[in-house]
Design a protein around this motif. Sequence first.
Motif, PDB file in Angstrom:
ATOM      1  N   VAL A 169      12.319  -3.176  13.241  1.00 36.92           N
ATOM      2  CA  VAL A 169      11.038  -3.861  13.119  1.00 36.92           C
ATOM      3  C   VAL A 169      11.090  -5.189  13.874  1.00 36.92           C
ATOM      4  CG1 VAL A 169       9.345  -4.790  11.481  1.00 36.92           C
ATOM      5  CG2 VAL A 169      10.773  -2.837  10.827  1.00 36.92           C
ATOM      6  N   ILE A 170      10.018  -5.495  14.586  1.00 32.32           N
ATOM      7  CA  ILE A 170       9.907  -6.777  15.275  1.00 32.32           C
ATOM      8  C   ILE A 170       8.622  -7.451  14.809  1.00 32.32           C
ATOM      9  CG2 ILE A 170       8.795  -5.722  17.286  1.00 32.32           C
ATOM     10  CD1 ILE A 170      10.083  -7.890  18.980  1.00 32.32           C
ATOM     11  N   GLY A 171       8.695  -8.756  14.603  1.00 33.44           N
ATOM     12  CA  GLY A 171       7.521  -9.504  14.174  1.00 33.44           C
ATOM     13  C   GLY A 171       7.922 -10.862  13.649  1.00 33.44           C
ATOM     14  N   HIS A 172       6.941 -11.645  13.278  1.00 32.77           N
ATOM     15  CA  HIS A 172       7.231 -12.929  12.639  1.00 32.77           C
ATOM     16  C   HIS A 172       7.849 -12.644  11.278  1.00 32.77           C
ATOM     17  CE1 HIS A 172       5.271 -15.470  15.574  1.00 32.77           C
ATOM     18  NE2 HIS A 172       4.295 -14.595  15.630  1.00 32.77           N
ATOM     19  N   ASN A 173       8.753 -13.498  10.861  1.00 35.47           N
ATOM     20  CA  ASN A 173       9.470 -13.303   9.606  1.00 35.47           C
ATOM     21  C   ASN A 173       8.513 -13.066   8.431  1.00 35.47           C
ATOM     22  OD1 ASN A 173      12.073 -13.051   8.581  1.00 35.47           O
ATOM     23  ND2 ASN A 173      12.037 -15.122   7.749  1.00 35.47           N
ATOM     24  N   LYS A 174       7.449 -13.855   8.341  1.00 33.96           N
ATOM     25  CA  LYS A 174       6.509 -13.713   7.222  1.00 33.96           C
ATOM     26  C   LYS A 174       5.817 -12.344   7.249  1.00 33.96           C
ATOM     27  CE  LYS A 174       2.692 -16.209   9.498  1.00 33.96           C
ATOM     28  NZ  LYS A 174       2.143 -15.041  10.103  1.00 33.96           N
ATOM     29  N   ASP A 175       5.532 -11.824   8.449  1.00 36.39           N
ATOM     30  CA  ASP A 175       4.881 -10.519   8.559  1.00 36.39           C
ATOM     31  C   ASP A 175       5.835  -9.393   8.169  1.00 36.39           C
ATOM     32  OD1 ASP A 175       2.521 -11.715   9.452  1.00 36.39           O
ATOM     33  OD2 ASP A 175       3.136 -11.598  11.549  1.00 36.39           O
ATOM     34  N   ILE A 176       7.090  -9.505   8.589  1.00 39.94           N
ATOM     35  CA  ILE A 176       8.085  -8.504   8.205  1.00 39.94           C
ATOM     36  C   ILE A 176       8.285  -8.520   6.697  1.00 39.94           C
ATOM     37  CG2 ILE A 176      10.517  -7.828   8.384  1.00 39.94           C
ATOM     38  CD1 ILE A 176      10.444  -8.842  11.293  1.00 39.94           C
ATOM     39  N   MET A 177       8.325  -9.710   6.109  1.00 38.94           N
ATOM     40  CA  MET A 177       8.492  -9.810   4.654  1.00 38.94           C
ATOM     41  C   MET A 177       7.305  -9.198   3.926  1.00 38.94           C
ATOM     42  SD  MET A 177      10.430 -13.512   4.451  1.00 38.94           S
ATOM     43  CE  MET A 177       9.970 -13.804   2.790  1.00 38.94           C
ATOM     44  N   ARG A 178       6.093  -9.416   4.447  1.00 37.81           N
ATOM     45  CA  ARG A 178       4.903  -8.830   3.835  1.00 37.81           C
ATOM     46  C   ARG A 178       4.975  -7.303   3.924  1.00 37.81           C
ATOM     47  NH1 ARG A 178      -0.482  -8.494   6.037  1.00 37.81           N
ATOM     48  NH2 ARG A 178       0.396  -9.426   7.906  1.00 37.81           N
ATOM     49  N   PHE A 179       5.406  -6.781   5.055  1.00 36.23           N
ATOM     50  CA  PHE A 179       5.567  -5.340   5.220  1.00 36.23           C
ATOM     51  C   PHE A 179       6.613  -4.807   4.236  1.00 36.23           C
ATOM     52  CE2 PHE A 179       7.902  -1.866   7.475  1.00 36.23           C
ATOM     53  CZ  PHE A 179       6.951  -0.879   7.280  1.00 36.23           C
ATOM     54  N   GLU A 180       7.738  -5.547   4.076  1.00 32.73           N
ATOM     55  CA  GLU A 180       8.787  -5.142   3.124  1.00 32.73           C
ATOM     56  C   GLU A 180       8.233  -5.064   1.696  1.00 32.73           C
ATOM     57  OE1 GLU A 180      11.830  -8.083   3.347  1.00 32.73           O
ATOM     58  OE2 GLU A 180      12.866  -7.087   4.991  1.00 32.73           O
ATOM     59  N   GLU A 181       7.428  -6.058   1.313  1.00 32.12           N
ATOM     60  CA  GLU A 181       6.893  -6.123  -0.050  1.00 32.12           C
ATOM     61  C   GLU A 181       5.882  -5.026  -0.336  1.00 32.12           C
ATOM     62  OE1 GLU A 181       5.365 -10.059  -0.498  1.00 32.12           O
ATOM     63  OE2 GLU A 181       7.324 -10.964  -0.180  1.00 32.12           O
ATOM     64  N   LYS A 182       4.937  -4.840   0.576  1.00 34.65           N
ATOM     65  CA  LYS A 182       3.850  -3.886   0.322  1.00 34.65           C
ATOM     66  C   LYS A 182       4.230  -2.483   0.771  1.00 34.65           C
ATOM     67  CE  LYS A 182       0.439  -7.339   0.055  1.00 34.65           C
ATOM     68  NZ  LYS A 182      -0.818  -7.838   0.240  1.00 34.65           N
ATOM     69  N   GLY A 183       4.854  -2.377   1.921  1.00 35.85           N
ATOM     70  CA  GLY A 183       5.385  -1.099   2.391  1.00 35.85           C
ATOM     71  C   GLY A 183       4.404  -0.056   2.853  1.00 35.85           C
ATOM     72  N   VAL A 184       3.271   0.071   2.224  1.00 38.00           N
ATOM     73  CA  VAL A 184       2.283   1.100   2.567  1.00 38.00           C
ATOM     74  C   VAL A 184       0.903   0.524   2.356  1.00 38.00           C
ATOM     75  CG1 VAL A 184       1.274   3.244   1.703  1.00 38.00           C
ATOM     76  CG2 VAL A 184       3.682   3.150   2.161  1.00 38.00           C
ATOM     77  N   VAL A 185      -0.014   0.904   3.261  1.00 31.42           N
ATOM     78  CA  VAL A 185      -1.396   0.429   3.130  1.00 31.42           C
ATOM     79  C   VAL A 185      -2.094   1.116   1.978  1.00 31.42           C
ATOM     80  CG1 VAL A 185      -1.761  -0.319   5.471  1.00 31.42           C
ATOM     81  CG2 VAL A 185      -2.028   2.070   4.945  1.00 31.42           C
TER      82      VAL A 185
END
Length: 185
Positions: A169-185
């Motif tokens: 995964v590539i992105g800003h740290n905050k965006d990657i963390m948000r993806f980690e937390e929510k995981g699925v739309v």
Amino acid sequence: MLKKSFAVFGLGRFGGTIVKEFNDMGIEIDKDEAKVNEYMNYATHAVCVNAIDETTLNLLGARNDDHTFVSFGDAIQSRILTSLLLKEIGVRKVSAKVENENHSKVLEKIAVDRFNQQERATKKLDHYSLSDLDVRANYGCTIVGIQLQGTIIISPPEEVIYKGDILIVIGHNKDIMRFEEKGVV
């Protein structure tokens, strides 16, 4: 529209995947001549360099690249120093492979623009395709590859993710963390 240029420092699994993803759009740099030779057909320039310093970066024309990826294997110190030098000479965007939270904090302090991480797919992602997830639109980060049994697949949209797959995964740290937390739309 002008073609963007990219540079990749470090040609391990992650760096090699990036070079393939941006096929014929940039320069690849590594100290291992065998790795440079392995990926040279995917890049506009391939360079074997033993040491990275400001003079070398200037000779390579690094400041002219639109985006530079720093992905030296286990060499955290080399990634930090190279990222710092790239920012100091004026490279517009620098992405660096992140090992842990402390490494991420240091990269944030030196104004590295984006962070690359490997994440293990959880049950929430099981059986979703990359196009189903639309990670870039929903989270602001991008899955650039999926590691399956030691082989990295460059992210085709129809590729299905399974629990336990390793996502690059590539992105800003905050965006990657948000993806980690929510995981699925």
